[in-house]
Motif scaffolding. Structure first.
Motif, short mmCIF file in Angstrom:
data_model
loop_
_atom_site.label_atom_id
_atom_site.label_comp_id
_atom_site.label_asym_id
_atom_site.label_seq_id
_atom_site.Cartn_x
_atom_site.Cartn_y
_atom_site.Cartn_z
N ARG A 26 0.85 -1.19 0.00
CA ARG A 26 0.00 0.00 0.00
C ARG A 26 0.89 1.24 0.00
N HIS A 27 0.45 2.28 -0.70
CA HIS A 27 1.21 3.54 -0.78
C HIS A 27 1.50 4.10 0.61
N GLY A 28 2.46 5.02 0.66
CA GLY A 28 2.74 5.72 1.91
C GLY A 28 1.60 6.65 2.29
N GLU A 29 1.66 7.14 3.50
CA GLU A 29 0.61 8.02 4.02
C GLU A 29 0.38 9.22 3.10
N SER A 30 -0.88 9.48 2.75
CA SER A 30 -1.23 10.67 1.98
C SER A 30 -1.75 11.76 2.93
N GLN A 31 -1.87 12.96 2.39
CA GLN A 31 -2.35 14.07 3.22
C GLN A 31 -3.76 13.80 3.72
N TRP A 32 -4.60 13.19 2.90
CA TRP A 32 -5.97 12.92 3.33
C TRP A 32 -6.04 11.70 4.24
N ASN A 33 -5.09 10.77 4.15
CA ASN A 33 -5.00 9.73 5.18
C ASN A 33 -4.82 10.40 6.54
N LEU A 52 -3.02 6.90 -9.83
CA LEU A 52 -3.01 7.99 -8.85
C LEU A 52 -1.61 8.19 -8.30
N LYS A 53 -1.23 9.45 -8.10
CA LYS A 53 0.16 9.79 -7.81
C LYS A 53 0.67 9.18 -6.51
N ARG A 54 -0.21 8.92 -5.55
CA ARG A 54 0.30 8.38 -4.29
C ARG A 54 0.86 6.96 -4.46
N THR A 55 0.32 6.18 -5.39
CA THR A 55 0.93 4.87 -5.66
C THR A 55 2.11 5.01 -6.61
N ILE A 56 2.00 5.90 -7.59
CA ILE A 56 3.10 6.09 -8.55
C ILE A 56 4.34 6.59 -7.83
#
Length: 240
Positions: A8-15, A58-62
């Motif tokens: 899973r992607h790293g923490e996003s701002q909305w996470n 989506l950029k958070r996974t890319i």
């Protein structure tokens, strides 16, 4: 067979803000960047090398995938980005915080939207600027296939297509694959791999940037699943 690793992607701002993110293209926090780098260092130490990397659109996974491969000194690895690996579309909930939605709809309803396998949230309007039908990145996808809100069941069914058409054929060639995923696209992959019961997969824990390693037989049946939970993380984020 080759190894399959799902991260899973790293923490996003909305996470961090406990907001329903879905298909909104929200980037990583500084914490999320370091989480992804930690995952890459752990995979490098364990000796992993990948023939193919796959992300969502989506950029958070890319970005997470770039950071992982950078730490592995393997940025030459071919990367495919596919919309069917996007996060579950949270429809009209997108951008709202969990607390806001509980206040408006009640805790029981919000829990059903978050963890019910077949519960679909209120749909986003197709004319909304945030709707995938309005975004250039999905211009080659038939409009009828683009969701405006999904249950986890819906997400499993769209992930099933990219699994059958893209991921499984590569694994059957004995190649090693890493997938940079979202919480619910990862749950969908786990469901497809393990035939996990609906209620169980809806509650399957998906921490940010903790690699999930699968060893598979020649028919892609799971021989072993291991979560690399021993890697150091700079912090944890909320999981909707």
């Amino acid at each position: 067979m080759g190894n399959l690793v799902i991260v899973r992607h790293g923490e996003s701002q909305w996470n961090r803000e406990n907001r329903f993110t879905g298909w909104a293209d929200i980037d990583l926090t500084a914490n999320g960047i370091e989480q992804a780098r930690c995952a890459g260092r752990a995979l490098a130490r364990a000796g992993f090398r990948f023939d193919l990397a796959i992300t969502s659109m989506l950029k958070r996974t890319i970005r997470s995938q770039w950071l992982i491969l950078d730490e592995m000194d393997a940025m030459f690895t071919p990367v495919i980005s596919h919309w069917r690996l996007n996060e579950r579309h949270y429809g009209a909930l997108t951008g709202h915080s969990r607390a806001e939605m509980i206040e408006r709809f009640g805790e029981e309803q919000v829990w059903a939207w978050r963890r019910g396998f077949d519960s679909r949230p209120p749909l986003m309007e197709s004319t909304d600027a945030r709707a995938p039908q309005q975004q250039a990145r999905y211009k080659d996808v038939p409009r009828a296939e683009l969701p405006l809100g999904e249950s986890l069941h819906d997400t499993v069914e769209r992930v099933r297509v990219v699994w059958n058409e893209t991921i499984a054929p590569v694994l059957k060639q004995g190649k090693d694959v890493i997938i940079s995923s979202h919480g619910n696209s990862q749950r969908a992959l786990v469901k497809l791999l393990e035939d996990m019961p609906d209620e169980e997969v809806a509650r399957f824990d998906v921490p940010n940037s903790v690699p999930l390693v699968y060893k598979l037989d020649t028919d892609l049946r799971v021989l072993e699943r291991k979560s690399m939970t021993d890697i150091p993380h700079p912090g944890s984020s909320a999981i909707l």
